[in-house]
Design an enzyme around this catalytic site. Structure first.
Site, PDB file in Angstrom:
ATOM      1  N   ASN A 133      -1.159  -2.160   2.406  1.00 39.49           N
ATOM      2  CA  ASN A 133      -2.532  -1.315   2.665  1.00 39.49           C
ATOM      3  C   ASN A 133      -2.699  -0.985   1.926  1.00 39.49           C
ATOM      4  O   ASN A 133      -2.221  -0.189   0.823  1.00 39.49           O
ATOM      5  CB  ASN A 133      -2.082  -0.892   4.493  1.00 39.49           C
ATOM      6  CG  ASN A 133      -4.322  -1.802   4.406  1.00 39.49           C
ATOM      7  OD1 ASN A 133      -5.142  -1.840   4.003  1.00 39.49           O
ATOM      8  ND2 ASN A 133      -4.933  -1.658   5.365  1.00 39.49           N
ATOM      9  N   CYS A 154     -10.442  -3.599  -1.057  1.00 41.36           N
ATOM     10  CA  CYS A 154      -8.565  -4.426  -1.723  1.00 41.36           C
ATOM     11  C   CYS A 154      -8.270  -5.021  -2.558  1.00 41.36           C
ATOM     12  O   CYS A 154      -6.859  -4.815  -2.382  1.00 41.36           O
ATOM     13  CB  CYS A 154      -9.054  -4.231  -0.027  1.00 41.36           C
ATOM     14  SG  CYS A 154     -10.132  -5.689   0.202  1.00 41.36           S
ATOM     15  N   HIS A 156      -9.029  -9.255   2.913  1.00 42.90           N
ATOM     16  CA  HIS A 156      -7.929  -7.711   3.199  1.00 42.90           C
ATOM     17  C   HIS A 156      -7.468  -8.046   2.356  1.00 42.90           C
ATOM     18  O   HIS A 156      -6.773  -8.652   3.110  1.00 42.90           O
ATOM     19  CB  HIS A 156      -8.062  -7.085   4.851  1.00 42.90           C
ATOM     20  CG  HIS A 156      -7.470  -6.108   4.226  1.00 42.90           C
ATOM     21  ND1 HIS A 156      -8.846  -4.934   3.630  1.00 42.90           N
ATOM     22  CD2 HIS A 156      -6.251  -5.696   4.289  1.00 42.90           C
ATOM     23  CE1 HIS A 156      -8.163  -3.946   3.586  1.00 42.90           C
ATOM     24  NE2 HIS A 156      -6.989  -3.529   3.989  1.00 42.90           N
TER      25      HIS A 156
END
Length: 331
Positions: A298, A136, A274
């Site tokens: 995301n 990520c 994240h």
């Protein structure tokens, strides 16, 4: 064998001790497998089915709370439905993300609009999926540079996440087991460039560094750390464009988020694992209702959340750490 893998195996073994399958869920289980292209050996299917059923129960409980107005966001069964909590945590960044309070180029008399969505300008590339690789951090860095490249040239070029995974190990990053956006920005700056996805495609695993300078499509002159407060974050977002951020994404509700403003009672502002791209902000309902949110991109594909995006509470004491680790590059 790593401790994380060992724990994941223990979780799966524990699932074997679960009661026999709920046969009333057979049709739903088969449909979920088809929709997510899941195939297992007979033994693994027993294990995954047990985990999946526990997740079904959790989702039903959350839905019931929604009916009682205890939540204002929804979750759903998605591609992560057969994964234990430990397995999902392995997909996030295992590195401890911390930064000193930073400085950024502060412009005076910046007009702050009531709402903002950088997608409307065309500077945000389509949502991608990191798959089972905990990269990520690389996706958020690449996405922030993509936006700056578009603002400068008018060209929206997906950049190589794999380039960052392969070539920042010497900077202390841990490829699919986590990394620090700060050092990824350092690499791009020091390296003098980054390749495009087209010439250095994503493989979701570590390989040797294959960067070639003649294929570089972008350079960054410098990058800045935003001071750890939401006012500075908003000003930087309005002034410079999408920003690489990190939050606490360790909760099952995050992995199965479907929509709405994400209120997770256990979310912490000092546990960041994240990386995402901050692309805007707004509010739901009337402005006076104080349902303000940050809009984030995301890297779990378009099937996750609101077509790959999520809303996080805004002006609520740095919720989930949204302002604790924020950076942007300048070309």
């Amino acid at each position: 064998m790593t401790v994380a893998v060992f724990l994941a195996i223990l979780c799966l073994r524990a699932a074997l001790a679960a009661p026999r399958p709920d046969y009333s869920l057979d049709a739903e289980w088969e449909e979920w497998k088809r929709n997510n292209a899941k195939t297992y050996s007979p033994e693994e299917e027993k294990q995954r089915r047990a985990v999946w059923e526990e997740n079904v129960k959790m989702i039903k409980w959350h839905t019931m709370q929604n009916g009682l107005w205890m939540n204002n966001f929804t979750i759903e069964m998605n591609e992560f439905g057969d994964m234990t909590g430990e397995e999902m945590r392995m997909m996030t960044d295992s590195s401890a993300l911390t930064l000193r309070n930073g400085k950024h180029i502060q412009k005076r008399n910046v007009k702050i609009p009531k709402t903002l969505d950088w997608r409307d300008t065309g500077c945000v590339a389509p949502v991608r999926s990191q798959g089972g690789c905990g990269a990520c951090w690389a996706f958020s860095v690449a996405a922030s540079i993509e936006s700056q490249l578009f603002k400068k040239t008018g060209k929206l070029i997906p950049l190589s996440v794999q380039n960052l995974i392969d070539c920042t190990v010497t900077y202390g990053n841990n490829d699919c087991s986590g990394g620090k956006p700060y050092t990824a920005f350092q690499y791009v700056k020091n390296n003098g460039g980054l390749e495009a996805e087209a010439t250095y495609p994503y493989e979701a695993k570590l390989r040797h560094c294959r960067y070639r300078p003649e294929r570089s499509v972008v350079k960054i002159a410098r990058f800045f750390v935003v001071p750890r407060n939401e006012e500075a974050l908003m000003q930087a977002l309005v002034t410079y464009g999408p920003i690489a951020v990190a939050i606490d994404g360790s909760h099952a509700s995050f992995k199965r988020y479907r929509g709405g403003i994400y209120h997770e009672p256990k979310c912490r502002r000092d546990t960041l694992d994240h990386g995402l791209l901050l692309v805007g902000y707004g509010y739901e309902g009337h402005e006076s209702e104080n349902r303000k949110y940050w809009l984030l991109k995301n890297s779990h594909g378009e099937q996750w959340g609101e077509r790959g995006y999520m809303k996080l509470p805004r002006d609520q004491n740095n919720y989930c750490g949204i302002a604790s680790y924020a950076m942007y590059p300048l070309l």
